[in-house]
Write a protein that holds these residues in place. Sequence first.
Motif, PDB file in Angstrom:
ATOM      1  N   LYS A  42       4.441   7.566 -11.867  1.00 25.73           N
ATOM      2  CA  LYS A  42       4.359   6.386 -12.717  1.00 25.73           C
ATOM      3  C   LYS A  42       2.935   6.306 -13.283  1.00 25.73           C
ATOM      4  O   LYS A  42       1.976   6.708 -12.632  1.00 25.73           O
ATOM      5  CB  LYS A  42       4.655   5.115 -11.925  1.00 25.73           C
ATOM      6  CG  LYS A  42       6.061   5.039 -11.333  1.00 25.73           C
ATOM      7  CD  LYS A  42       7.114   4.905 -12.407  1.00 25.73           C
ATOM      8  CE  LYS A  42       8.500   4.700 -11.801  1.00 25.73           C
ATOM      9  NZ  LYS A  42       9.559   4.631 -12.837  1.00 25.73           N
ATOM     10  N   SER A  43       2.808   5.778 -14.479  1.00 22.53           N
ATOM     11  CA  SER A  43       1.486   5.658 -15.091  1.00 22.53           C
ATOM     12  C   SER A  43       0.650   4.629 -14.331  1.00 22.53           C
ATOM     13  O   SER A  43       1.186   3.791 -13.591  1.00 22.53           O
ATOM     14  CB  SER A  43       1.621   5.224 -16.553  1.00 22.53           C
ATOM     15  OG  SER A  43       2.100   3.894 -16.636  1.00 22.53           O
ATOM     16  N   LYS A  44      -0.661   4.674 -14.512  1.00 19.79           N
ATOM     17  CA  LYS A  44      -1.555   3.723 -13.846  1.00 19.79           C
ATOM     18  C   LYS A  44      -1.196   2.291 -14.214  1.00 19.79           C
ATOM     19  O   LYS A  44      -1.228   1.390 -13.370  1.00 19.79           O
ATOM     20  CB  LYS A  44      -3.000   4.008 -14.239  1.00 19.79           C
ATOM     21  CG  LYS A  44      -3.563   5.286 -13.655  1.00 19.79           C
ATOM     22  CD  LYS A  44      -5.015   5.474 -14.064  1.00 19.79           C
ATOM     23  CE  LYS A  44      -5.591   6.752 -13.487  1.00 19.79           C
ATOM     24  NZ  LYS A  44      -7.013   6.953 -13.899  1.00 19.79           N
ATOM     25  N   SER A  74       0.828  -1.198   0.000  1.00 19.60           N
ATOM     26  CA  SER A  74       0.000   0.000   0.000  1.00 19.60           C
ATOM     27  C   SER A  74       0.869   1.256   0.000  1.00 19.60           C
ATOM     28  O   SER A  74       0.604   2.213  -0.739  1.00 19.60           O
ATOM     29  CB  SER A  74      -0.907  -0.014   1.227  1.00 19.60           C
ATOM     30  OG  SER A  74      -1.705   1.154   1.259  1.00 19.60           O
ATOM     31  N   LYS A  75       1.911   1.246   0.803  1.00 18.34           N
ATOM     32  CA  LYS A  75       2.827   2.388   0.856  1.00 18.34           C
ATOM     33  C   LYS A  75       3.655   2.484  -0.425  1.00 18.34           C
ATOM     34  O   LYS A  75       3.962   3.586  -0.899  1.00 18.34           O
ATOM     35  CB  LYS A  75       3.738   2.260   2.073  1.00 18.34           C
ATOM     36  CG  LYS A  75       3.011   2.404   3.404  1.00 18.34           C
ATOM     37  CD  LYS A  75       3.977   2.288   4.579  1.00 18.34           C
ATOM     38  CE  LYS A  75       3.245   2.458   5.904  1.00 18.34           C
ATOM     39  NZ  LYS A  75       4.158   2.334   7.070  1.00 18.34           N
ATOM     40  N   PHE A  76       3.997   1.323  -0.990  1.00 23.56           N
ATOM     41  CA  PHE A  76       4.758   1.288  -2.235  1.00 23.56           C
ATOM     42  C   PHE A  76       3.929   1.881  -3.368  1.00 23.56           C
ATOM     43  O   PHE A  76       4.454   2.577  -4.239  1.00 23.56           O
ATOM     44  CB  PHE A  76       5.150  -0.158  -2.559  1.00 23.56           C
ATOM     45  CG  PHE A  76       6.010  -0.323  -3.780  1.00 23.56           C
ATOM     46  CD1 PHE A  76       7.179   0.400  -3.944  1.00 23.56           C
ATOM     47  CD2 PHE A  76       5.654  -1.228  -4.776  1.00 23.56           C
ATOM     48  CE1 PHE A  76       7.977   0.243  -5.072  1.00 23.56           C
ATOM     49  CE2 PHE A  76       6.445  -1.399  -5.902  1.00 23.56           C
ATOM     50  CZ  PHE A  76       7.600  -0.663  -6.049  1.00 23.56           C
ATOM     51  N   ARG A  77       2.613   1.620  -3.353  1.00 25.14           N
ATOM     52  CA  ARG A  77       1.710   2.190  -4.351  1.00 25.14           C
ATOM     53  C   ARG A  77       1.779   3.722  -4.313  1.00 25.14           C
ATOM     54  O   ARG A  77       1.884   4.379  -5.343  1.00 25.14           O
ATOM     55  CB  ARG A  77       0.275   1.734  -4.090  1.00 25.14           C
ATOM     56  CG  ARG A  77      -0.741   2.286  -5.111  1.00 25.14           C
ATOM     57  CD  ARG A  77      -2.168   2.119  -4.576  1.00 25.14           C
ATOM     58  NE  ARG A  77      -2.490   0.723  -4.371  1.00 25.14           N
ATOM     59  CZ  ARG A  77      -2.990  -0.076  -5.303  1.00 25.14           C
ATOM     60  NH1 ARG A  77      -3.241   0.425  -6.506  1.00 25.14           N
ATOM     61  NH2 ARG A  77      -3.270  -1.323  -5.026  1.00 25.14           N
ATOM     62  N   ASN A  91      13.374  -4.918  -8.013  1.00 28.30           N
ATOM     63  CA  ASN A  91      14.495  -4.025  -7.678  1.00 28.30           C
ATOM     64  C   ASN A  91      14.007  -2.639  -7.259  1.00 28.30           C
ATOM     65  O   ASN A  91      14.586  -1.994  -6.390  1.00 28.30           O
ATOM     66  CB  ASN A  91      15.450  -3.913  -8.871  1.00 28.30           C
ATOM     67  CG  ASN A  91      16.292  -5.165  -9.051  1.00 28.30           C
ATOM     68  OD1 ASN A  91      16.475  -5.946  -8.117  1.00 28.30           O
ATOM     69  ND2 ASN A  91      16.807  -5.377 -10.257  1.00 28.30           N
ATOM     70  N   CYS A  92      12.941  -2.186  -7.905  1.00 33.02           N
ATOM     71  CA  CYS A  92      12.352  -0.892  -7.543  1.00 33.02           C
ATOM     72  C   CYS A  92      11.810  -0.956  -6.118  1.00 33.02           C
ATOM     73  O   CYS A  92      12.018  -0.036  -5.315  1.00 33.02           O
ATOM     74  CB  CYS A  92      11.239  -0.531  -8.531  1.00 33.02           C
ATOM     75  SG  CYS A  92      10.438   1.059  -8.200  1.00 33.02           S
ATOM     76  N   PHE A  93      11.139  -2.058  -5.809  1.00 33.46           N
ATOM     77  CA  PHE A  93      10.584  -2.246  -4.460  1.00 33.46           C
ATOM     78  C   PHE A  93      11.697  -2.337  -3.423  1.00 33.46           C
ATOM     79  O   PHE A  93      11.615  -1.721  -2.353  1.00 33.46           O
ATOM     80  CB  PHE A  93       9.733  -3.510  -4.433  1.00 33.46           C
ATOM     81  CG  PHE A  93       9.176  -3.852  -3.079  1.00 33.46           C
ATOM     82  CD1 PHE A  93       8.149  -3.108  -2.518  1.00 33.46           C
ATOM     83  CD2 PHE A  93       9.684  -4.934  -2.362  1.00 33.46           C
ATOM     84  CE1 PHE A  93       7.633  -3.415  -1.261  1.00 33.46           C
ATOM     85  CE2 PHE A  93       9.185  -5.251  -1.113  1.00 33.46           C
ATOM     86  CZ  PHE A  93       8.155  -4.493  -0.549  1.00 33.46           C
TER      87      PHE A  93
END
Length: 285
Positions: free
Chosen positions: A22-24, A11-14, A77-79
């Motif tokens: 970032k696009s949808k 949820s926080k990553f979103r 990797n982004c996460f």
Amino acid sequence: MKRIIKEKMLSKFRGFLKNGEKSKATVSKYLCDIKKLMDYAGDREVDKSLVLSYKGKLLEEDGYKVSSINSFLAAANCFFGYMGWHDLKVKAYKVQQEAFYPENKCLSKEEYFRLVREAKRRGKGRLAMILQTICATGIRVSELEAVTVEAVKGDAVVVHNKGKIRTVLLPDSLRKELLYYISRKGIKKGIVFCTSSGKVVDRSNVWREMKELCREADVKEDKVFPHNLRHLFAQCFYGIKKDIVKLADILGHSSIDTTRIYTKTTSREHRKQLDQMGLVLMCQE
């Protein structure tokens, strides 16, 4: 503290992805990809060995294509970067670019026209117009919202995508067809291509409707998806202009390496070019 992926982290990553503009579609995909990793990990601690094991499983057991695996790893990797788990980042698989585009994946101009004609025959005017708009401009399905009545009357659409803004010109022939379509449908203002609920059409809407045309249009389903229309535009443009830099600008690419994918010939054309080189001494000679 054990590093275990939990729902509240996603949820926080979103929120992090959204704040990063970032696009949808990207947000949705990244979250889906991280959930896949989360399901694999379960209650186990996420360490480097687990991530490497996951990477190997995707290739050796699950049978994903390398390009798909690399996209999963990019999300992971982004996460990891967001969480501060930098030691968990893994390298993507290196892929040698093919010199040609698979014949069974390449949509020809003739097949494209058959799809448009079949859409018209079925009374699916909106679909026929969407196919021609994407193929004649090279825009993405997600960029169809930029095609408004006001933009069509002004002969160009301004696309906002991935933090970039670009102007896409409408060919005169397409503009005339769009103006006729708008007039016939009584669309006074705003987005041209909407669903019955008033929302802009998305990729799933277009993809599903395109698939329904395949049998009667005599086109293989593997070739029929929205992005292939963009690919056909790129091939036709490059075939005429041979200007990859201009094509990259039109398609909205930041790197020409991405654009190169769109300029490949089919395997049949590539083989023909090799034969024309005349570098084999035939036995009869």
